[in-house]
Scaffold this motif. Structure first.
Motif, PDB file in Angstrom:
ATOM      1  N   LYS A  79       0.834  -1.212   0.000  1.00  0.00           N
ATOM      2  CA  LYS A  79       0.000   0.000   0.000  1.00  0.00           C
ATOM      3  C   LYS A  79       0.865   1.257   0.000  1.00  0.00           C
ATOM      4  O   LYS A  79       0.698   2.151  -0.836  1.00  0.00           O
ATOM      5  CB  LYS A  79      -0.917   0.011   1.242  1.00  0.00           C
ATOM      6  CG  LYS A  79      -1.788  -1.220   1.377  1.00  0.00           C
ATOM      7  CD  LYS A  79      -2.715  -1.148   2.578  1.00  0.00           C
ATOM      8  CE  LYS A  79      -2.013  -1.135   3.928  1.00  0.00           C
ATOM      9  NZ  LYS A  79      -1.306  -2.396   4.256  1.00  0.00           N
ATOM     10  N   THR A  80       1.781   1.322   0.956  1.00  0.00           N
ATOM     11  CA  THR A  80       2.631   2.509   1.044  1.00  0.00           C
ATOM     12  C   THR A  80       3.486   2.660  -0.215  1.00  0.00           C
ATOM     13  O   THR A  80       3.666   3.770  -0.720  1.00  0.00           O
ATOM     14  CB  THR A  80       3.517   2.433   2.298  1.00  0.00           C
ATOM     15  OG1 THR A  80       2.663   2.357   3.439  1.00  0.00           O
ATOM     16  CG2 THR A  80       4.412   3.648   2.431  1.00  0.00           C
ATOM     17  N   THR A  81       3.973   1.547  -0.706  1.00  0.00           N
ATOM     18  CA  THR A  81       4.778   1.602  -1.934  1.00  0.00           C
ATOM     19  C   THR A  81       3.972   2.237  -3.069  1.00  0.00           C
ATOM     20  O   THR A  81       4.480   3.087  -3.800  1.00  0.00           O
ATOM     21  CB  THR A  81       5.235   0.185  -2.323  1.00  0.00           C
ATOM     22  OG1 THR A  81       5.940  -0.366  -1.216  1.00  0.00           O
ATOM     23  CG2 THR A  81       6.137   0.217  -3.530  1.00  0.00           C
ATOM     24  N   PRO A 104       1.128  11.131   5.213  1.00  0.00           N
ATOM     25  CA  PRO A 104       1.905   9.891   5.177  1.00  0.00           C
ATOM     26  C   PRO A 104       1.652   8.999   6.377  1.00  0.00           C
ATOM     27  O   PRO A 104       1.035   9.415   7.360  1.00  0.00           O
ATOM     28  CB  PRO A 104       3.348  10.382   5.157  1.00  0.00           C
ATOM     29  CG  PRO A 104       3.314  11.748   5.698  1.00  0.00           C
ATOM     30  CD  PRO A 104       1.945  12.297   5.496  1.00  0.00           C
ATOM     31  N   GLN A 105       2.142   7.757   6.264  1.00  0.00           N
ATOM     32  CA  GLN A 105       1.889   6.770   7.318  1.00  0.00           C
ATOM     33  C   GLN A 105       2.586   7.151   8.616  1.00  0.00           C
ATOM     34  O   GLN A 105       1.995   7.074   9.695  1.00  0.00           O
ATOM     35  CB  GLN A 105       2.374   5.399   6.841  1.00  0.00           C
ATOM     36  CG  GLN A 105       2.128   4.289   7.832  1.00  0.00           C
ATOM     37  CD  GLN A 105       2.335   2.910   7.217  1.00  0.00           C
ATOM     38  OE1 GLN A 105       2.681   2.766   6.060  1.00  0.00           O
ATOM     39  NE2 GLN A 105       2.107   1.887   8.016  1.00  0.00           N
ATOM     40  N   SER A 106       3.844   7.565   8.517  1.00  0.00           N
ATOM     41  CA  SER A 106       4.512   7.958   9.761  1.00  0.00           C
ATOM     42  C   SER A 106       4.508   9.475   9.879  1.00  0.00           C
ATOM     43  O   SER A 106       4.594  10.179   8.875  1.00  0.00           O
ATOM     44  CB  SER A 106       5.935   7.419   9.800  1.00  0.00           C
ATOM     45  OG  SER A 106       6.544   7.570   8.547  1.00  0.00           O
ATOM     46  N   MET A 155      -4.098   9.437   1.803  1.00  0.00           N
ATOM     47  CA  MET A 155      -3.943   9.234   3.244  1.00  0.00           C
ATOM     48  C   MET A 155      -3.452   7.817   3.468  1.00  0.00           C
ATOM     49  O   MET A 155      -4.130   6.854   3.122  1.00  0.00           O
ATOM     50  CB  MET A 155      -5.284   9.426   3.948  1.00  0.00           C
ATOM     51  CG  MET A 155      -5.900  10.781   3.716  1.00  0.00           C
ATOM     52  SD  MET A 155      -7.495  10.849   4.534  1.00  0.00           S
ATOM     53  CE  MET A 155      -7.156  12.117   5.682  1.00  0.00           C
ATOM     54  N   ASP A 156      -2.271   7.703   4.055  1.00  0.00           N
ATOM     55  CA  ASP A 156      -1.708   6.377   4.298  1.00  0.00           C
ATOM     56  C   ASP A 156      -1.940   6.012   5.757  1.00  0.00           C
ATOM     57  O   ASP A 156      -1.252   6.504   6.640  1.00  0.00           O
ATOM     58  CB  ASP A 156      -0.214   6.385   3.945  1.00  0.00           C
ATOM     59  CG  ASP A 156       0.343   4.984   3.753  1.00  0.00           C
ATOM     60  OD1 ASP A 156      -0.405   4.020   4.007  1.00  0.00           O
ATOM     61  OD2 ASP A 156       1.518   4.865   3.354  1.00  0.00           O
ATOM     62  N   GLU A 157      -2.917   5.156   5.981  1.00  0.00           N
ATOM     63  CA  GLU A 157      -3.292   4.719   7.331  1.00  0.00           C
ATOM     64  C   GLU A 157      -3.454   5.891   8.288  1.00  0.00           C
ATOM     65  O   GLU A 157      -2.720   5.991   9.279  1.00  0.00           O
ATOM     66  CB  GLU A 157      -2.249   3.742   7.868  1.00  0.00           C
ATOM     67  CG  GLU A 157      -1.908   2.705   6.824  1.00  0.00           C
ATOM     68  CD  GLU A 157      -1.665   1.323   7.392  1.00  0.00           C
ATOM     69  OE1 GLU A 157      -1.900   1.124   8.589  1.00  0.00           O
ATOM     70  OE2 GLU A 157      -1.273   0.456   6.609  1.00  0.00           O
TER      71      GLU A 157
HETATM   72 MG   LIG Z   1       2.179   1.154   4.732  1.00  0.00          MG
END
Ligand SMILES: [Mg+2]
Ligand SMILES: Nc1ncnc2c1ncn2[C@@H]1O[C@H](COP(=O)(O)OP(=O)(O)OP(=O)(O)O)[C@@H](O)[C@H]1O
Lengths: 278, 245
Positions: free
Chosen positions: A40-42, A80-82, A156-158
């Motif tokens: 997903k993030t990729t 982003p996720q982080s 939106m990543d998580e």
């Molecule tokens: Mg991810």
């Protein structure tokens, strides 16, 4: 609008994405669902120009992220996720830097920032240093920041990972409101209920391959509207029914422990992949 | 083309502003130690040409500090990249590699100028007032430009903050000592002088020193710095793509 064609990504010898094809319509809230490590993030990193695909192409509102990257980058905001806020700087300063990166004037930054802080419930914290904010508030600030330059597409990543149920619901309603303003939203999650609650359409990604793309309703009712979870001595199994009556009938014939419930998206994915998502 | 460079620059300045007092103190530690140990205690009776060792030392410290402090922008970039992931914001924003590098390089130059300001003031406290003229300023700017650009290029290439420390140890520190900062190069054997003539810091130290002694500037010094600066800047721009995986 987002268009992805035959996207392939490899890290060294490991292929992370296998010819991913997708189309997300303008104004749609699209959930990209998959287990840890699915890619997903990729995918988001490729779409937002942080990583290069090995082959395939991606277009944001018609602009190729590979060939017209500056125009394509104008189209979207990213959560982003982080967390990637400037922890040493204040809420205001974080927004200011972001606005300047997108070539906004100071007056429009201030005006938009004030409006967004109201919108995400951070109005009284604008002068706080980011590292003093709780995780939930930092997430909300990231959403506000991504919206500051008024993008047509929001990635939106998580966005709710690691947040408690209450705050997650608050962020869900925030996301819904953003969509109602006409923003196209591409959201990744491994929380099935998040996709079920929010998404117009869902893609399920497993080990870098898209397994299915459909509306949550269609996916859920593929195997019936009702489900019974039966707990036998050694395992749990789920049986599906088209109507409540047949389900009740089935129950009367059984002696094990059981629960009757409506189907949910998780059933759909269990049926499709034969494994749990979480 | 240069859109967004100011955002990159302003971010570094805001961060620097938050810790400016601590930073100024730390910038003064090394020069004070050198001034006391080598300038005051040991070098009081040493003459270098027509100048006292203190007068010789201060331009060297200026060259060295402007190098190390502009180069220190690499550390800031690494922290932003590896620990706080803020670099992602820049990768995702519609700004060119040129803008990004320009913003960071200007931030490096700003750090260097402030650090040099501290040295100039300290020098005055030790009773040394040199000729801080246009050539001094120009050489200082060019030196900071060279090493800030190098810093950005390196920061884009390293895979971790630890790699960076290693590079500093093998490249920056030797240069800081040997580049004509603390002793006249003429004291070294001929072959060493030849090698050091390819090191930009040697030229920066020479340019800064001749300017502060009010001597005529050497054209070669400036040419070398300009060329090195442009090469490193372009390298940095190309390296930004490398930071994507
Ligand atoms: Mg991810
Ligand atoms: N920079 C990298 N180098 C090598 N492998 C990577 C890199 N980034 C990701 N991967 C690998 O690619 C695969 C997909 O990772 P990705 O982060 O896209 O998954 P994800 O679906 O976002 O998972 P999660 O739910 O954990 O965030 C994983 O197997 C991961 O180990």
């Amino acid at each position: 609008m987002i268009r992805i064609e035959r996207l392939v990504k490899k890290y060294k010898d490991v292929q992370v994405l296998h010819e991913v094809d997708l189309q997300v319509q303008a104004g749609e809230l699209f959930a990209y669902l998959g287990p840890n490590g699915a890619g997903k993030t990729t995918t988001i990193k490729i779409l937002t120009g942080q990583t290069r695909a090995d082959s395939g192409s991606a277009y944001l509102n018609g602009f190729s992220i590979q060939k017209q990257s500056l125009s394509a980058k104008q189209q979207f905001g990213l959560v982003p996720q982080s967390i990637n806020l400037d922890r040493e700087l204040s809420v205001c300063e974080n927004l200011l830097i972001h606005g300047l990166l997108y070539d906004m004037s100071r007056t429009s930054i201030n005006q938009k920032a004030e409006e967004l802080m109201e919108y995400v419930g951070l109005s009284d914290r604008t002068d706080s240093v980011v590292k003093e904010l709780s995780g939930g508030l930092q997430r909300r600030l990231m959403i506000a920041r991504a919206m500051l330059h008024q993008p047509m597409i929001l990635f939106m990543d998580e966005p709710t990972v690691g947040l408690d149920a209450n705050i997650r619901r608050k962020i869900w309603s925030l996301i819904k409101r953003i969509q109602q303003k006409g923003t196209t939203i591409f959201l990744t999650t491994h929380y099935i209920e998040e996709a079920e609650f929010l998404a117009d359409r869902v893609a399920f990604l497993d080990e870098g391959r898209i397994v299915v793309v459909d509306t949550p309703e269609n996916l859920m009712t593929r195997q019936g509207e009702w489900a019974i979870d039966r707990f036998t001595e050694t395992k749990m199994e789920t049986v599906y029914f088209d109507s409540r009556e047949t389900a009740d009938q089935y129950n009367r014939d059984q002696h094990d422990q059981y629960t009757l419930r409506r189907v949910n998206l998780e059933d759909a994915f269990l049926a499709l992949t034969g494994k749990r998502v979480k | 083309m240069i859109r967004g460079f100011y955002a990159v620059y302003l971010r570094e300045v805001l961060i620097l502003k938050r810790r400016i007092f601590r930073q100024m103190l730390s910038w003064s530690v090394m020069p004070v130690l050198y001034l006391i140990a080598f300038g005051y205690a040991m070098g009081r009776h040493v003459q270098v040409g027509d100048h006292s060792y203190l007068e010789f030392l201060i331009p060297g410290l200026v060259a060295m500090s402007s190098m190390t402090q502009s180069y220190a922008i690499a550390g800031e970039i690494n922290i932003a990249r590896f620990y706080w992931h803020i670099f992602e914001e820049f990768q995702v924003a519609p700004i060119s590699n040129f803008s990004y590098v320009l913003g960071e390089v200007l931030a490096g130059i700003t750090r260097a100028l402030l650090a040099v300001g501290v040295i100039v003031v300290l020098g005055m406290l030790f009773g040394v007032v040199l000729n801080y003229n246009v050539y001094f300023f120009l050489a200082l700017m060019l030196n900071s430009f060279v090493f800030a650009s190098l810093a950005v290029a390196v920061a884009m290439l390293v895979k971790s903050h630890a790699d960076q420390a290693l590079l500093n140890n093998f490249v920056i520190t030797p240069m800081a000592f040997l580049g004509g900062t603390f002793f006249p190069l003429e004291h070294l054997p001929e072959w060493a002088q030849k090698i050091l003539y390819f090191v930009p810091l040697t030229h920066a130290a020479e340019a800064i020193r001749t300017a502060s002694f009010g001597q005529p500037f050497k054209f070669l010094n400036f040419i070398v710095l300009v060329v090195a600066g442009i090469i490193f800047f372009i390298a940095a721009m190309l390296c930004v793509n490398h930071a994507r995986d």
